[in-house]
Each structure stands twice: as C-alpha cells, then as structure tokens.
Design a protein around this motif. Sequence first.
Motif, short mmCIF file in Angstrom:
data_model
loop_
_atom_site.label_atom_id
_atom_site.label_comp_id
_atom_site.label_asym_id
_atom_site.label_seq_id
_atom_site.Cartn_x
_atom_site.Cartn_y
_atom_site.Cartn_z
N UNK A 171 0.83 -1.20 0.00
CA UNK A 171 0.00 0.00 0.00
C UNK A 171 0.87 1.26 0.00
N UNK A 172 0.32 2.36 -0.54
CA UNK A 172 1.06 3.61 -0.44
C UNK A 172 0.65 4.35 0.84
N UNK A 173 1.30 5.46 1.11
CA UNK A 173 1.11 6.14 2.39
C UNK A 173 -0.36 6.48 2.67
N UNK A 174 -1.04 6.98 1.63
CA UNK A 174 -2.42 7.39 1.82
C UNK A 174 -3.29 6.18 2.18
N UNK A 175 -3.03 5.11 1.49
CA UNK A 175 -3.80 3.90 1.74
C UNK A 175 -3.52 3.34 3.13
N UNK A 176 -2.24 3.45 3.54
CA UNK A 176 -1.88 2.98 4.88
C UNK A 176 -2.68 3.76 5.92
N UNK A 177 -2.78 5.08 5.71
CA UNK A 177 -3.54 5.88 6.66
C UNK A 177 -5.00 5.48 6.72
N UNK A 178 -5.56 5.17 5.54
CA UNK A 178 -6.95 4.71 5.48
C UNK A 178 -7.12 3.44 6.29
N UNK A 179 -6.17 2.53 6.10
CA UNK A 179 -6.23 1.26 6.80
C UNK A 179 -6.12 1.48 8.30
N UNK A 180 -5.20 2.37 8.67
CA UNK A 180 -5.01 2.60 10.10
C UNK A 180 -6.26 3.17 10.76
N UNK A 181 -6.94 4.06 10.04
CA UNK A 181 -8.12 4.64 10.68
C UNK A 181 -9.20 3.56 10.84
N UNK A 182 -9.25 2.65 9.87
CA UNK A 182 -10.19 1.53 10.01
C UNK A 182 -9.81 0.66 11.21
N UNK A 183 -8.52 0.44 11.36
CA UNK A 183 -8.06 -0.37 12.50
C UNK A 183 -8.44 0.29 13.81
N UNK A 184 -8.29 1.62 13.86
CA UNK A 184 -8.62 2.33 15.12
C UNK A 184 -10.12 2.24 15.39
N UNK A 185 -10.93 2.32 14.32
CA UNK A 185 -12.38 2.16 14.46
C UNK A 185 -12.73 0.83 15.11
N UNK A 186 -12.12 -0.21 14.54
CA UNK A 186 -12.42 -1.55 15.02
C UNK A 186 -11.99 -1.70 16.47
N UNK A 187 -10.84 -1.11 16.76
CA UNK A 187 -10.32 -1.14 18.12
C UNK A 187 -11.35 -0.53 19.07
N UNK A 188 -11.92 0.60 18.63
CA UNK A 188 -12.93 1.27 19.46
C UNK A 188 -14.16 0.37 19.64
N UNK A 189 -14.40 -0.49 18.68
CA UNK A 189 -15.55 -1.40 18.78
C UNK A 189 -15.22 -2.63 19.60
N UNK A 190 -14.00 -2.70 20.09
CA UNK A 190 -13.66 -3.79 21.00
C UNK A 190 -12.98 -4.98 20.34
N UNK A 191 -12.67 -4.88 19.06
CA UNK A 191 -11.98 -5.98 18.39
C UNK A 191 -10.50 -5.97 18.80
N UNK A 192 -9.95 -7.14 19.02
CA UNK A 192 -8.52 -7.25 19.28
C UNK A 192 -7.80 -7.49 17.97
#
Lengths: 499, 356, 317
Positions: A171-192
């Motif tokens: 992935x390129x930098x922009x895509x990495x950031x997109x992925x990371x924000x999704x990861x943080x979302x999931x984290x907030x939903x309680x996913x490990x």
Amino acid sequence: MQEECLLKLRGIDKYFPGVRALHNVDFTLRKGEIHALMGENGAGKSTLIKILTGVYQMDDGSITIDGEAVSIHSPQDAQNKGISTVYQEITLCPNLTVAENMFIGREGGLLVNQKEYKRKADEQLQSLGIPARGGQQLGSCSLAVQQMVAIARAVDMKCKVLILDEPTSSLDDKEVNMLFSLMRDLKAKGVGIIFVTHFLEQVYEVSDRITVLRNGELVGEYLTKDLPQVQLVARMMGKELDELGDFGETDSAAGSDSPVFYEASGLVSEETNPFDFTIRKGEVNGFTGLLGSGRSESVRAIFGADKVTGGTVKVNGEEVKISRPVDAMKKGIAYLAEDRKRDGIIADLSVRENIILALQVMNGFFKPISRSESEAFADEYIKALNIKTASSETPIGSLSGGNQQKVILARWLLTHPDYLILDEPTRGIDVGTKLEIQKLVLQLARDGVSVTFISSEVEEMLRTCSRLIVMRDRHIVGELKGEDLNQAQVMKTIAGGEA
Amino acid sequence: MKDGSKKFLKNGLGQLTIPLIAVALLVIFNLIRDPSFFSISITHNNVGNAVLSGNLISIINGASELAILAIGMTLVTAATKGQDISVGAAAAIAGSVFVKVLKSGSEISVGMVLLAFLCACLVAMIFGAFNGTLVAVFNIQPMIATLILYTCGRSIAYWINGGATPTVNSPILNAIGSFAPGIPVPTPVIIVIAVTILFKLLFHFTSLEILTQSVGINQSAARLNGINTTFIKLLSFILLGVCVSVAGCIGVSRLGLINHETLLLDVEMDAILAVAIGGNSLGGGKFKISGSIIGAYVIQMLTITLYAMKVSSTDVKAYKAIVIVLLVVIGSPVVKERFRKIFKKGKSGTKGVEAA
Amino acid sequence: MRRFSKVLSLALVVIMMFALTACGGDGSIKVGVVNNPPSESGYREANVKDMEAVFSKENGYELKTAYSLKNDEQLQAAQGFITEGVDYLLISAAETTGWDEVLKKAKDAGIKVYLFDRMIDVDESLYEAAVVSDMAKEGETAVNWLLSQNLDEYNVIHIQGAMGSDAQIGRTGALDAQFASGKMNKVVQQTATWDEAEAKKIVESVINSGEDFNVIYAENDGMAKGAVAALDEAGITHGVDGEVIVMGFDCNKWALRELKAGAWNYDGQCSPFQAKIISDLIKSGNAPSSKKIINEEKGFDAKTLTDADIDTYGLGE
C-alpha cells in the motif's frame, strides 16, 4: 484487568522435523487493542499465527478465548471461534462483486438473494467508512480497499480477533492511513487486532503493545510507549552475551593493510539499489540490517545470483564481469545461500554428491569427479567439519539442519574459494554448530580467505566481523568499524538517526 | 567389496524392487499357465540364418523401441519434472526422414543407411531442441510444450513422406530390423544394449548424471551452484531426440515401410509408464536408467502375455491398464511409506520385547 | 409425390442448365469438393489425386476443394461453396450426422449434391446419388477367392482393422460367417488397429504358441506386411507355393508388387476412384439410375495379376 483479556496463549510448543519452531511462547491479546507481533525471519511469528488460525496444530500449550479453553482444529474452526485473518496477498475473488465476496461461502449464503446481499454489504461498508459499494466488482477497487473489504467480511462474521499479516506492504502512504483509521475504528468497537509487519514506524504509529519473538521463543511483551525503537531492534536481533564462551579474538586490524580482493562500484541488480563494496584478503566483514533491508540482495548481486544490471566489479584489481553464479565461482567466490532448503541442499542426493557438486560444476561438464575421488573428498570433509551422518551415501535431506549446513559449507570449502559469502549460515541450527561455524570463519580468514558474514544475530557478527555495513530500505546507511563496532551503535544505525 | 554389495542391496535394489517383482510375477504366472512359454528354439528364417525364436525373444525384441525411448524419457523426466508426449510423433518424423534419404539414392548401401540415420538423428535432435527450448527457456510445462509436436508431428511426417506409406526394401534394413546374418539374436536387442552402453559411457565421462539430478531435485539450488539449468534441460530433450531417432529407424527397418499414422503409435504413454514402473519419480530428480529399461520389458511382457492368452483384442488395453495402475500405486511414495512403517513397527516391536 | 419430385428435379436441371449458360463465363462447371485431408491415408491420397485429375480444367471443370477431418469445419466449407455458387457439391463427410441443413440450403440454391466414399444420414431427396464402396462385398469377394483355393483345411489368423470402422466391419463380416459355419477355423482374431507392428506381434505370438495356421487374412496391406515380417523371421514360407496364404486389402502399389513377386496371394481393392463415375453422371445430364451407386471393386490373385493392373489400380507410388 482479567475480563479484558480476549485471547491467551500459554506455553505454546511447535516442532517440525528437525526444528523447534516455537518453545514455551506466551501471548496475550486484550479487547480493543492493536498488538504488534514482532521478530526477525524465523522468529516464529508465522508459525504462531498459523497455530492460531488452525493451519498448524500445536504440540504443547493452551489457548483460551474469553476465558474459555479451546482447541483450534482447522481454519474453519478458527473462524467459528471468532478468529479471522487478512493476509498480505488478497485471498478474495477479484471477479466477483464486493457483496458476493463478503458473503460467499457462509452459512445460508445460497438462500439470501442478491439484493439482500448488496443492502447488507452497503450497510456494513458504510458503518466502517470503507469507500466501496456492494455491487461493485472487487477487482475494480484499489488493493487497499480490497484489503478493507476482507476486513469488513471478517467484522461481519463477528470476529473478535483480527489478524493482519503484513497488510501494508503493498500500500502507499495514503492507503496505509486509510487502513489505520479503520483499524482504530475496530479497536474502538472492541476488536482485538494482531498486527504483523516489518515496518517499525507503523508499529509505533498504530500499535498499543508489542510482543517480540526470537528464535521461536518469547523475548517479552511491552507497552509500545515504553519501548524505544532502538530497544525494539535490540530485542528483535538478540543480545545474549558471551554465553558461547571465548574462542579467540577477532583481530579487528586483520586485513586492513592486505590487498583488496574484491571491489564493486555502483553494482546494481534487479533487487538492489546501486552500491559500492570492497573486501580485502583475509578480511571478515558483514552486512547487517533488518529483514528486507537488502542485505541478502546485496551479496546475491555480488555472486551474480540475481540479474546484475550495472556497475563495475574488480577481482584482484582486474575488471571482470559476473553475471551468473558460475562466473563468480570461477573467480574464486563462493556463496552459501540464506534459505538452505530452497537454495542450498539437493535433498534426495547423498551427502557425498552434495559435497562435490560445486567443484564438479567448476571442473566442467566433461571432467566428472570419479566415484573414488568424490568418496575421498566426502570423507575428508565429513571428518574435518565433524558432520554427523550415517554414511557419505545418506541423502542430505535426512540430516539435521546443522549438519546439512555443514555439508553445504563443505561443498564451498572444497572449491577452495578466495572469498566466501555466508548468508545466515547459523540460522535454525544448534548452538554448538553455530560456534563451530564462527570458529571456522575466523580460521579461514587467518588463512587469507575473505569472508562476508550475514546474520540476524548482531552478537554473532560482532564476534566475527571487523567491519559491518549497515543497510536500511535497500540503502547502505552506515559502515562501522573499530570503536564503533558495538551493539549500541549497530542498533542505533539500524533503527535510524532519531531516538 | 562386501560393503559394496550391501550398499547395492540397500540402495540399488530399493528402486528396482517393484519392477523386478513385477517381472518375477509375470514369469511365474506364465510358467503356471504354460510351462513351455519361455522355451527358446532355433529356427532358420526365410533369409536362411539360424535365429532364436520364442516368446522370450519376442518380448525382448518387441520392447526394443520402447526401452530406448524410456532411456531418453527418464532423462527428460529427471531434469524437467515433466514428460515428453511427442516421442511417437517425433519418431514418425525421424522414420520419414530415414526413408526419404534412403529413397533419394539409387541403391541402398551401408553408407546410405548410415547417412539416412544421421539425417534422421539430426532432425529428431532439432525437434528435441524445439521442445527443450519451450521447456527450458520459456518455462512451459513439458506436457503442454510437447503437446504441440504431439498434435502436428504426424502431419509433418506425412508431408516428408509425400505419400501415405512409402516402402523401402533392402537386406541391410532387414538386418537392422530383424536379424543380421550370422547373429541369432535380433538386431534391435543388440541396439538396445549399444544405446544403454552409450548412455552409461556418457554418464561416466561427463557429469551429466549429477547435474541432471540436481536440476530436477532443486533447480534454485542448482542454479546457485553454477549449473546452467537451461542447458541441462535442453540437453535432456536433445538426448531424447537421439533415442527417438534410433527407435524410429528400428521401427521402419522392422517392416521396410513408414506409416506416419501408426509408427510407434501411443508409445509415449508406454514410455512414461516404463519410467514410472522402473521406480523413477515422475516428479523428477534421482533416476535409474536400468529401472526404466526393466519397466519397458515389463510392459512388453504384459502385452505378449495377453496376446498369448488370446485376450479379446479390445480388452488388452483395459487389462494392461489394471496391471499398470497396480504397479504404479504399489510403487507410489504413499504406499512405500506405509510399508516402511509397518516394517519398522514390526522391527521395533521385537526390539521392545527384547528390552523387556 | 414421387412423380412430383421427379418433375421438380427435372425442372431444376433445366433451370440449372440455363443458369450455367447464363453465368458460367468460360462455360466451365463449378465443382466444390468437401473431403478428408489427403494425409488421412493412402486411400484418401489417391482419392484426392483422382478428384483433381478428373475435375480438371481440360475436362471443363472449375474445381474448389476443402479438406478437414472435422465435421463442423467441413460443414462450414460446404456452406462457403454454396454461398460462392458452385454448380455441384461433392461430399465425403467426416461424420454421418449434422448435414441436413446445409444440404437443404444447397437444394434451395439449386446445387446438386453427390456423396462419395461415405454415406450421410439424411433424406435421399437431398442428394443426387452416393458413390460408395461396399466393404461387405469386398470381404465376400475375398472370402470367395479363399474358398476357391480348395484347401483341405482353413486355419486363419484374422488381423482386424480399427474396431468399428466401416472397412473393419465389412471385411470381417464375410469371414465371421465362415467361422460360424465351421468351414474355416479361427486360430486368432485380433485387432491391430491398422498398425503394422502390432500385426507382426499378433502373428509372432501365434507362431510362438506353436499353433498351426495356413491363412493370414489382414484387413489392410500394412498389417499384411507386418504379418509377413513375422513369418519371415520364423522361417515360414508364404505366398504362391508357400505354407501360408497371405491376404491384404487396399491395393497399394507396393502391395501389388509383393503380390506380383508371389510373396502374397491376394489383395482386395478398395477403390478410391469415384470421380469418373460422378463426372460421367454430370456430363450425361441424366439423373442417376439409383441413389446408391456401388463402385465396382476387384480382387487380385497373385497368379493372374498383370503389370498393367498394378499401374491402373495400384495406389500411391
């Protein structure tokens, strides 16, 4: 604290024929955390993940999910228990729609109509903020979005544990950031989330906790904010000090005034950036850097193992062209490859045949080494390197890793090289053999052979090399010798300027 | 010396066990069926030579082309992990060239035959090199690469023939395809022995054997040891080409006629089977030429046995298939491993008792 | 109904003739031949050559040809000829089925269709006539010749062609009848699928078993040659005045030469020469007397064969 605990692995052991892949490894994942799993190649990361996802069965240990002891028999089983994996390479079907990809192969999937599919998919995608529509063909999305669809599929399957195995490498930098924000979302939903990557900065950007493995054992679990980058590198590369004992001083001055044997300038292969490199007669130097830094690729370029695309090379002051391994061999260069199984042993052939192979190639097609001659060579080296084998006719594949490695070493020593390149010669072999190989390297150097030594264990390199070339991101970022040749300096150079 | 024979028992026979057992079973079966099955008699053929005849002679004589092709097929299999399915078609081409050259001269002399063979050999080697290039340079699966020649080879043979079935008659050809004056053994059998010796010499005076095996077992490692893997693969196909031309010329000489449609028809499958029955892995790597040759004789013995039993003509192939499936399954790594385990268990069991 | 169709076809002929004079600029008759490729067999090669020789420019024809072993390709070619507007369509089909539509189109376009060598599964009204061999008759001719040899005993090695082929079925039939009646003994009946080497192995196997035989009935020349090779190796004489009678089919030139030399006894013809019969029908302008015209086929005896016969009836070189 206790109820927060989502997944607990305790005392995991895993053996493969002749190799101990994991030994007494613990791992804990809490609800709503991003947990980086770190380690060099062969540390046991992928084995651990494959045990978690039911691809391998552990030999010993226990797995607890939500406080309940479970055993995972198959990938399907893992999915049913709420463990989902998104791999580096996309495992979805690019010519189906996003919605179909999200629901394919799941219970009741046949009965749900297309519209229902699409509606549910759109809903899920929207709630996760993924820029894709259910009716779209998956192949028309970018790689990042495809990966996110895979994650959406996992989330939709009510996964509790999400394993992301090198998700960012393409992935390129922009895509990495997109992925990371999704990861943080999931984290907030309680996913490990278990995050496997070799990009250090990303670990620090997104993860809460880090578990480090080395040589199949647990090094430790750390809060990301408490572990500086240099320390992480040190932990990954290991620094058990001196338990191997003393076996003679490295003469750091050795070879500093002897003539240059090999000199490359602007050498570039399909896998490297242009680099300069020299080695003197009797010198032992090394390439170091993390996995993927380009250390193996550099020596492969020297040996002509990858396609060389430019640069000039001098051997003994004379300009030569090395474009294939055989060219290098004829100039007295030998290369013990990193992946012993893939690039070293000829598994079904005997120890004897494996030993004479390189010499045979150098002798040429019309000068076969006779049976008696080859037996004499084999016996000589079996004795000299203390290779443990039933006989010289035993297939090399049935030997232990360490003894296989010695056979390959014997193969190259038999060609009497002037310059020996050893890429991870001690990986996955027992401590005793490691020590023997290190001793042998120093002995060879004393006899005037130049040696380039690559190891993911910095200790080992410090003990054998008088000069270390440090690589990061396929570039040489430093050269250490003399006083600078110490653990701290190496770590610092590898990790990069700051910290 | 004693050590050597032990080694032979341990390693050498290991691979040959299955084909030798197959030979033994077929021999026993035939002897029970007809005690005189293997009797050999001396008769005078129509040219007036005293020659050997009998089922045994028919078997070893009839298997000649197959045995020679199996030798080449073994090499290709070992080096490329795949098989050449165009050998039958290529043999038809070689045979056509052989006949074409023979018919171009006014009379057929020994020199002419030699020249014709050399031409056939050259053409077969060129076609072998064509297959080999597709496989070694372009990395096409051997079966797919050779599918091309398999499909068009016999048409090429027809085109060379310029007619459906040209015939050539000469005592010299008769001596090659049948019996040479004064020698009671069929000439094709002698040619098989000669070709085998040639290959043995090739292995002795070059490093072909170890290089081929290395390429077949682990191409990546072979390359890093300086082996020119492309050359080795290409060479295996060219050597198979030599075998193909020999087989094709024998086939033509037997009948004094080249029929592009039927010459060595379906021989490719038998050749591949001979390699497999001989205990060689079709996945490449280690090989034994002797195994493949025995495999060829097993197949021929099976055919002759079925003919002798007057098995209804249409059923012959089915019976052959059954026996061959059995042989290949018994020789498969899975079954071998099972046997080994059972054998080991038996052994360790007795040891356990001893210890107790 | 019948009469009506006759009238219709007559009318068609008349129209066609007008059409011919109208559009055939140089007056030549356009003939499209859909055939199997010459590489199929020696028979086909002779067949193709014969077609080319008969439907030549000198004879007032304009010949177009299409060769394929595949039925659908043949159908396409026939379609092409119809579109081009040939006057006659000659077909030796790869398969017996699937031709209805194309032949109907030909009929609608006023093109006359002749079948040669092989029959097609369509209504008779769709073609003028079929000129074919009668394989069963070939077998009968051969067996009758064999019976006329008045041997004390007939112990026959019967080498069959590819099972299920027209030639095999036809040539096997007559002999099977003899086996059934007990007049001849079947020593062995095996298929060598037209393969010479296989035929040799079959005979070799019988020789090795020590069984007596005095006739080899091979369903084509190549297999007869293979059988003879086995006899030669075993020192068994054959042909005229030999221990074993050798019979073959197809009349290849080389086979007839063997016959002439006395090495074989009999060779049955399978005539590929249908072109002249068709050409005669076309030129005469008359409707053929029958829908199925059997091509006259001979059987040659080694004792009565002449060099002229070899030149006239022999196939190949």
